[in-house]
Scaffold this motif. Structure first.
Motif, PDB file in Angstrom:
ATOM      1  N   CYS A  46       0.836  -1.205   0.000  1.00 19.69           N
ATOM      2  CA  CYS A  46       0.000   0.000   0.000  1.00 19.69           C
ATOM      3  C   CYS A  46       0.872   1.257   0.000  1.00 19.69           C
ATOM      4  CB  CYS A  46      -0.918   0.003   1.224  1.00 19.69           C
ATOM      5  SG  CYS A  46      -2.284  -1.170   1.123  1.00 19.69           S
ATOM      6  N   LYS A  47       1.908   1.246   0.812  1.00 19.60           N
ATOM      7  CA  LYS A  47       2.827   2.379   0.857  1.00 19.60           C
ATOM      8  C   LYS A  47       3.520   2.572  -0.491  1.00 19.60           C
ATOM      9  CE  LYS A  47       5.823   5.480   2.283  1.00 19.60           C
ATOM     10  NZ  LYS A  47       5.431   6.919   2.267  1.00 19.60           N
ATOM     11  N   LEU A  48       3.949   1.454  -1.098  1.00 24.77           N
ATOM     12  CA  LEU A  48       4.608   1.518  -2.398  1.00 24.77           C
ATOM     13  C   LEU A  48       3.656   2.048  -3.459  1.00 24.77           C
ATOM     14  CD1 LEU A  48       7.019   0.835  -4.255  1.00 24.77           C
ATOM     15  CD2 LEU A  48       6.082  -1.486  -4.469  1.00 24.77           C
ATOM     16  N   ILE A  80      -4.571   3.078  -4.412  1.00 22.52           N
ATOM     17  CA  ILE A  80      -4.355   1.887  -3.589  1.00 22.52           C
ATOM     18  C   ILE A  80      -5.623   1.044  -3.560  1.00 22.52           C
ATOM     19  CG2 ILE A  80      -3.853   1.037  -1.265  1.00 22.52           C
ATOM     20  CD1 ILE A  80      -2.334   3.650  -0.762  1.00 22.52           C
ATOM     21  N   SER A  81      -6.749   1.700  -3.337  1.00 21.98           N
ATOM     22  CA  SER A  81      -8.041   1.023  -3.266  1.00 21.98           C
ATOM     23  C   SER A  81      -8.351   0.269  -4.550  1.00 21.98           C
ATOM     24  CB  SER A  81      -9.144   2.051  -2.979  1.00 21.98           C
ATOM     25  OG  SER A  81     -10.413   1.466  -3.082  1.00 21.98           O
ATOM     26  N   THR A  82      -8.059   0.895  -5.688  1.00 18.73           N
ATOM     27  CA  THR A  82      -8.312   0.270  -6.987  1.00 18.73           C
ATOM     28  C   THR A  82      -7.433  -0.954  -7.189  1.00 18.73           C
ATOM     29  OG1 THR A  82      -8.956   2.400  -7.947  1.00 18.73           O
ATOM     30  CG2 THR A  82      -8.323   0.645  -9.482  1.00 18.73           C
ATOM     31  N   ALA A  83      -6.157  -0.824  -6.854  1.00 16.21           N
ATOM     32  CA  ALA A  83      -5.224  -1.947  -7.008  1.00 16.21           C
ATOM     33  C   ALA A  83      -5.642  -3.121  -6.128  1.00 16.21           C
ATOM     34  CB  ALA A  83      -3.807  -1.504  -6.658  1.00 16.21           C
ATOM     35  N   HIS A  84      -6.017  -2.833  -4.883  1.00 13.72           N
ATOM     36  CA  HIS A  84      -6.466  -3.898  -3.982  1.00 13.72           C
ATOM     37  C   HIS A  84      -7.729  -4.564  -4.507  1.00 13.72           C
ATOM     38  CE1 HIS A  84      -9.246  -5.160  -0.697  1.00 13.72           C
ATOM     39  NE2 HIS A  84      -8.198  -5.887  -0.380  1.00 13.72           N
ATOM     40  N   ILE A 123      -2.986 -10.153   2.548  1.00 14.64           N
ATOM     41  CA  ILE A 123      -2.772  -8.930   1.762  1.00 14.64           C
ATOM     42  C   ILE A 123      -3.953  -7.979   1.945  1.00 14.64           C
ATOM     43  CG2 ILE A 123      -2.599  -7.988  -0.579  1.00 14.64           C
ATOM     44  CD1 ILE A 123      -0.041  -9.309   0.285  1.00 14.64           C
ATOM     45  N   SER A 124      -5.166  -8.550   1.960  1.00 17.08           N
ATOM     46  CA  SER A 124      -6.375  -7.739   2.121  1.00 17.08           C
ATOM     47  C   SER A 124      -6.445  -7.115   3.509  1.00 17.08           C
ATOM     48  CB  SER A 124      -7.614  -8.606   1.868  1.00 17.08           C
ATOM     49  OG  SER A 124      -8.765  -7.813   1.659  1.00 17.08           O
ATOM     50  N   VAL A 125      -6.068  -7.869   4.539  1.00 17.67           N
ATOM     51  CA  VAL A 125      -6.030  -7.315   5.898  1.00 17.67           C
ATOM     52  C   VAL A 125      -5.051  -6.149   5.968  1.00 17.67           C
ATOM     53  CG1 VAL A 125      -5.372  -7.771   8.295  1.00 17.67           C
ATOM     54  CG2 VAL A 125      -6.729  -9.449   7.046  1.00 17.67           C
ATOM     55  N   GLY A 126      -3.885  -6.326   5.349  1.00 21.75           N
ATOM     56  CA  GLY A 126      -2.902  -5.250   5.306  1.00 21.75           C
ATOM     57  C   GLY A 126      -3.449  -4.004   4.648  1.00 21.75           C
ATOM     58  N   TYR A 127      -4.225  -4.201   3.570  1.00 18.23           N
ATOM     59  CA  TYR A 127      -4.838  -3.059   2.886  1.00 18.23           C
ATOM     60  C   TYR A 127      -5.851  -2.363   3.785  1.00 18.23           C
ATOM     61  CZ  TYR A 127      -8.493  -0.610   0.428  1.00 18.23           C
ATOM     62  OH  TYR A 127      -9.436   0.325   0.093  1.00 18.23           O
ATOM     63  N   PHE A 128      -6.768  -3.139   4.384  1.00 21.33           N
ATOM     64  CA  PHE A 128      -7.818  -2.535   5.201  1.00 21.33           C
ATOM     65  C   PHE A 128      -7.233  -1.800   6.407  1.00 21.33           C
ATOM     66  CE2 PHE A 128     -10.764  -5.689   3.179  1.00 21.33           C
ATOM     67  CZ  PHE A 128     -11.625  -4.755   2.627  1.00 21.33           C
ATOM     68  N   ILE A 129      -6.170  -2.335   6.999  1.00 23.84           N
ATOM     69  CA  ILE A 129      -5.503  -1.654   8.113  1.00 23.84           C
ATOM     70  C   ILE A 129      -4.902  -0.329   7.638  1.00 23.84           C
ATOM     71  CG2 ILE A 129      -3.532  -1.754   9.685  1.00 23.84           C
ATOM     72  CD1 ILE A 129      -4.043  -4.752   9.972  1.00 23.84           C
ATOM     73  N   SER A 130      -4.224  -0.358   6.487  1.00 22.97           N
ATOM     74  CA  SER A 130      -3.601   0.853   5.939  1.00 22.97           C
ATOM     75  C   SER A 130      -4.651   1.899   5.604  1.00 22.97           C
ATOM     76  CB  SER A 130      -2.790   0.500   4.685  1.00 22.97           C
ATOM     77  OG  SER A 130      -1.777  -0.426   4.976  1.00 22.97           O
ATOM     78  N   ASP A 131      -5.714   1.462   4.935  1.00 25.01           N
ATOM     79  CA  ASP A 131      -6.761   2.395   4.518  1.00 25.01           C
ATOM     80  C   ASP A 131      -7.498   2.964   5.725  1.00 25.01           C
ATOM     81  OD1 ASP A 131      -7.912   3.679   2.275  1.00 25.01           O
ATOM     82  OD2 ASP A 131      -9.720   2.467   2.499  1.00 25.01           O
ATOM     83  N   LEU A 132      -7.740   2.113   6.713  1.00 28.25           N
ATOM     84  CA  LEU A 132      -8.404   2.575   7.935  1.00 28.25           C
ATOM     85  C   LEU A 132      -7.547   3.618   8.641  1.00 28.25           C
ATOM     86  CD1 LEU A 132     -10.890   2.165   9.740  1.00 28.25           C
ATOM     87  CD2 LEU A 132      -9.637   0.365  10.932  1.00 28.25           C
ATOM     88  N   GLY A 133      -6.236   3.398   8.640  1.00 31.81           N
ATOM     89  CA  GLY A 133      -5.330   4.366   9.242  1.00 31.81           C
ATOM     90  C   GLY A 133      -5.364   5.704   8.518  1.00 31.81           C
ATOM     91  N   SER A 177     -17.409  -8.596  -4.062  1.00 33.68           N
ATOM     92  CA  SER A 177     -18.084  -7.306  -4.222  1.00 33.68           C
ATOM     93  C   SER A 177     -17.107  -6.150  -4.434  1.00 33.68           C
ATOM     94  CB  SER A 177     -18.965  -7.016  -2.995  1.00 33.68           C
ATOM     95  OG  SER A 177     -18.170  -6.897  -1.829  1.00 33.68           O
ATOM     96  N   GLU A 178     -15.821  -6.360  -4.096  1.00 32.23           N
ATOM     97  CA  GLU A 178     -14.824  -5.316  -4.321  1.00 32.23           C
ATOM     98  C   GLU A 178     -14.615  -5.019  -5.804  1.00 32.23           C
ATOM     99  OE1 GLU A 178     -12.715  -3.360  -2.230  1.00 32.23           O
ATOM    100  OE2 GLU A 178     -14.298  -3.881  -0.822  1.00 32.23           O
ATOM    101  N   ILE A 179     -15.193  -5.853  -6.675  1.00 38.14           N
ATOM    102  CA  ILE A 179     -15.033  -5.660  -8.116  1.00 38.14           C
ATOM    103  C   ILE A 179     -15.642  -4.345  -8.583  1.00 38.14           C
ATOM    104  CG2 ILE A 179     -17.195  -6.763  -8.881  1.00 38.14           C
ATOM    105  CD1 ILE A 179     -15.494  -8.260 -10.998  1.00 38.14           C
ATOM    106  N   THR A 180     -16.562  -3.773  -7.790  1.00 33.82           N
ATOM    107  CA  THR A 180     -17.193  -2.499  -8.153  1.00 33.82           C
ATOM    108  C   THR A 180     -16.350  -1.285  -7.747  1.00 33.82           C
ATOM    109  OG1 THR A 180     -18.393  -2.412  -6.045  1.00 33.82           O
ATOM    110  CG2 THR A 180     -19.493  -3.505  -7.894  1.00 33.82           C
ATOM    111  N   THR A 181     -15.374  -1.496  -6.888  1.00 36.02           N
ATOM    112  CA  THR A 181     -14.588  -0.378  -6.351  1.00 36.02           C
ATOM    113  C   THR A 181     -13.860   0.440  -7.422  1.00 36.02           C
ATOM    114  OG1 THR A 181     -14.306  -1.522  -4.238  1.00 36.02           O
ATOM    115  CG2 THR A 181     -12.728   0.220  -4.746  1.00 36.02           C
ATOM    116  N   PRO A 182     -13.253  -0.179  -8.457  1.00 43.36           N
ATOM    117  CA  PRO A 182     -12.614   0.647  -9.491  1.00 43.36           C
ATOM    118  C   PRO A 182     -13.557   1.645 -10.144  1.00 43.36           C
ATOM    119  CG  PRO A 182     -11.853  -1.613  -9.669  1.00 43.36           C
ATOM    120  CD  PRO A 182     -12.955  -1.622  -8.650  1.00 43.36           C
TER     121      PRO A 182
END
Length: 278
Positions: A46-48, A80-84, A123-133, A177-182
């Motif tokens: 996520c940082k990268l 980041i959200s789109t890539a995840h 990987i998804s947990v790492g994303y949600f933690i980063s995004d929540l932060g 359902s994350e397929i709609t996020t992009p």
């Protein structure tokens, strides 16, 4: 003499490569370590991705430099959200419908998992933690209370499924359902770039409407139907996992219905404005 030095260097490089492979195989991707290394990897990715988006966006969008600081932060956040979303929805579709990880052939599907499925959840947990932060740090600029509730539910459910190995099939069904996020992020990108009246914005809105209807409304009906058919397996789960199977999809479904109403109103407004201009 030079040839001997080069051969020594080549041998040293090969030795380091072999050691690196052993490190990855025996530690980073070893079953007991996968949940932890994948979560850390998710945060680092996520940082990268955030740093890359800040750098590369300048190449293809000239107006990026003129955006406010919070807009540039949200731009990176949505990249980041789109890539995840692309990664996890692709993994979820593969694991649920194409692979045999969650097949009914042998044993309850509620207790089935694999190294790949656990890694993807990490990987998804790492994303949600980063995004929540990021959301909490910039609150409420990057999202209101509903986003915090959504991410907290996601972190708890995905982390439990990753660590326990229980109910991963239903976790991945929800993550489809994350397929709609992009499309959600594309709408913000186009709006920020001043393209709200473009055909691309309208097309994205139509795709988002039907995508949301399928992946965030009808899909949840399918999930509960699947739970009903496999209830005798679901009730074998520990109480907390059993509770998550029913509570999390229900809570997300309610939020999805609320957001769907907003999407429908937005699409109606765009169509009405285009009819006026035509």
């Amino acid at each position: 003499m030079t040839m001997q030095v080069s051969e020594t260097a080549v041998m040293a490089i090969k030795a380091y490569q072999h050691q690196a492979k052993l490190l990855v195989k025996d530690y980073l991707l070893a079953d007991p370590f996968i949940p932890y290394t994948s979560v850390i990897g998710g945060v680092l990715l996520c940082k990268l991705m955030y740093d890359l988006s800040q750098f590369t966006t300048l190449w293809y969008y000239k107006g990026y430099a003129g955006l406010m600081k919070i807009q540039r932060a949200e731009w990176g956040n949505r990249c980041i959200s789109t890539a995840h979303a692309i990664f996890i929805s692709g993994m979820a579709l593969y694991l649920v419908f194409l692979s045999d990880v969650f097949s009914d052939s042998d044993g309850p599907i509620t207790f089935k998992s694999s190294s790949l499925s656990t890694f993807a959840l990490g990987i998804s947990v790492g994303y949600f933690i980063s995004d929540l932060g990021m959301i909490a740090w910039s609150y409420p600029s990057l999202g209101g209370l509903e986003y915090i509730v959504h991410h907290l539910l996601s972190v708890v459910a995905v982390a439990y499924s990753m660590l326990s190995g229980e109910g991963q099939v239903y976790t991945f069904m929800v993550l489809i359902s994350e397929i709609t996020t992009p499309c959600v992020n594309m709408r913000w990108f186009l709006d920020t770039a001043g393209m709200k009246m473009s055909r691309l914005y309208l097309l994205n809105g139509v795709v988002l409407f039907f995508g949301w209807l399928i992946a965030r409304i009808l899909l949840f009906g399918y999930i509960y139907h699947h739970v009903y058919l496999h209830y005798y397996q679901v009730k074998q789960m520990f109480f907390f996992g059993f509770l998550l199977v029913f509570v999390v999809p229900f809570a997300l479904a309610v939020m999805n219905l609320m957001w769907f109403g907003k999407i429908l109103k937005g699409l109606k407004k765009i169509l009405a404005k285009r009819q006026q201009t035509d």
